[in-house]
Design a protein around this motif. Sequence first.
Motif, mmCIF file in Angstrom:
data_model
loop_
_atom_site.group_PDB
_atom_site.id
_atom_site.type_symbol
_atom_site.label_atom_id
_atom_site.label_comp_id
_atom_site.label_asym_id
_atom_site.label_seq_id
_atom_site.Cartn_x
_atom_site.Cartn_y
_atom_site.Cartn_z
ATOM 1 N N TRP A 40 -5.978 60.387 46.794
ATOM 2 C CA TRP A 40 -4.996 59.918 47.774
ATOM 3 C C TRP A 40 -3.569 60.329 47.380
ATOM 4 O O TRP A 40 -2.732 60.635 48.221
ATOM 5 C CB TRP A 40 -5.100 58.388 47.919
ATOM 6 C CG TRP A 40 -4.177 57.817 48.935
ATOM 7 C CD1 TRP A 40 -4.102 58.160 50.263
ATOM 8 C CD2 TRP A 40 -3.176 56.816 48.714
ATOM 9 N NE1 TRP A 40 -3.124 57.420 50.887
ATOM 10 C CE2 TRP A 40 -2.540 56.585 49.963
ATOM 11 C CE3 TRP A 40 -2.780 56.077 47.599
ATOM 12 C CZ2 TRP A 40 -1.517 55.655 50.104
ATOM 13 C CZ3 TRP A 40 -1.768 55.152 47.749
ATOM 14 C CH2 TRP A 40 -1.142 54.952 48.989
ATOM 15 N N THR B 291 -14.999 55.567 40.202
ATOM 16 C CA THR B 291 -14.904 56.039 41.594
ATOM 17 C C THR B 291 -13.547 55.672 42.174
ATOM 18 O O THR B 291 -12.894 56.489 42.833
ATOM 19 C CB THR B 291 -16.016 55.370 42.449
ATOM 20 O OG1 THR B 291 -17.261 55.667 41.845
ATOM 21 C CG2 THR B 291 -15.994 55.842 43.884
ATOM 22 N N HIS C 204 -10.949 50.748 48.107
ATOM 23 C CA HIS C 204 -9.900 51.775 48.002
ATOM 24 C C HIS C 204 -8.674 51.404 48.851
ATOM 25 O O HIS C 204 -7.530 51.594 48.423
ATOM 26 C CB HIS C 204 -10.464 53.133 48.422
ATOM 27 C CG HIS C 204 -9.431 54.221 48.459
ATOM 28 N ND1 HIS C 204 -8.629 54.525 47.377
ATOM 29 C CD2 HIS C 204 -9.043 55.065 49.453
ATOM 30 C CE1 HIS C 204 -7.802 55.506 47.704
ATOM 31 N NE2 HIS C 204 -8.026 55.848 48.960
ATOM 32 N N ASP D 130 -14.894 52.116 50.255
ATOM 33 C CA ASP D 130 -13.729 52.406 51.089
ATOM 34 C C ASP D 130 -12.833 51.183 51.242
ATOM 35 O O ASP D 130 -11.607 51.286 51.239
ATOM 36 C CB ASP D 130 -14.170 52.911 52.466
ATOM 37 C CG ASP D 130 -14.816 54.284 52.357
ATOM 38 O OD1 ASP D 130 -14.689 54.899 51.275
ATOM 39 O OD2 ASP D 130 -15.449 54.723 53.326
ATOM 40 N N LEU E 113 -10.693 58.105 43.636
ATOM 41 C CA LEU E 113 -10.212 58.023 45.029
ATOM 42 C C LEU E 113 -8.693 57.878 45.069
ATOM 43 O O LEU E 113 -8.020 58.486 45.906
ATOM 44 C CB LEU E 113 -10.863 56.834 45.755
ATOM 45 C CG LEU E 113 -12.343 56.981 46.118
ATOM 46 C CD1 LEU E 113 -12.879 55.673 46.702
ATOM 47 C CD2 LEU E 113 -12.556 58.125 47.117
#
Length: 203
Positions: free
Chosen positions: A29, A21, A188, A185, A25
Motif C-alpha cells: 500500500w 501477510t 488491512h 482485507d 500488504l
Amino acid sequence: MAGQRGIFITFEGTEGSGKTTQAELLGQWLADRDPVAVREPGGTELGERIREVLLYAGLEIDAEAEMYLFMASRRQLIAEVIEPALTKGQIVIADRYHDSTLAYQGGARGVPTTWPTTFPLPNVTFLLEGPVEAGLGRHEAAGKSKDRMEQESIDFHQKVAEAYAWLATNDPQRFIRLDATGSRDKIHLQVRDHVKPLLEGRD
Ligand code: TYD
C-alpha cells in the motif's frame, strides 16, 4: 521530506497470526513511498547467521543466551538498516521487533527483560490476536517444517499471547490490537486507518 524523521511500524503476534501477510500488504500500500521492510531475526548477514543458529541448528540454548542472540541480531539490524532509514525519513515496516523478545523470552521463558535505550521505539505496533492453536495449525497445514520455537507446547504459545496482551494493555498509546480472525482485507483496512494519520503532512 528532508530533515524529517521516518515512521517506524512494527507487527507482532503469535505463530500463524497473519502478521507477515499484514506487514506485506502495508508495504504494498505504501510502495510509492519506498518503505523499508525488515524481518526478525535476520535482515543482515550477521542476523541471518544468528537466525540459523537460533532456529535450525538443533542446539540446546540457555534461555537468557537465546534472548541475547535475538537482541544481537536486532541491534545489528538497527545499526545497519533501521536507524539509517529513519534518519533519512523513510518508513520502516518490521515483521517482529523487540516486543517479540519481551513476549517470548520474557513472558514465556521467564527471562528478565528490558528495553535498551539504543533500540528505537516504534511509532505504532500492530498486535494480531487470535486463537493460538489455530495459528500453529495454519503453519503446519502450510507444510512448513517447525523451527525451534514452533516446537514448543501450546502452553508456551499461550503464555506468549498472554504476555503480548499484557504489553499492549500497558502501552495503549503505541499498541493497536487487531482481531486476527477477521478477513485479511478487513484487517488491512484497519491497519491503513491507523497509519493514515502518521502520514499526514509528509508528502
Ligand atoms: P519466524 O520464522 O520468523 O516466525 P514467524 O513467521 O512466526 O515470525 O521465526 C521466528 C521465531 O522466533 C518465532 O517463533 C518467534 C521467535 N522469536 C523470539 O522468540 N524472540 C524474538 O525476539 C524474535 C524476534 C522471534
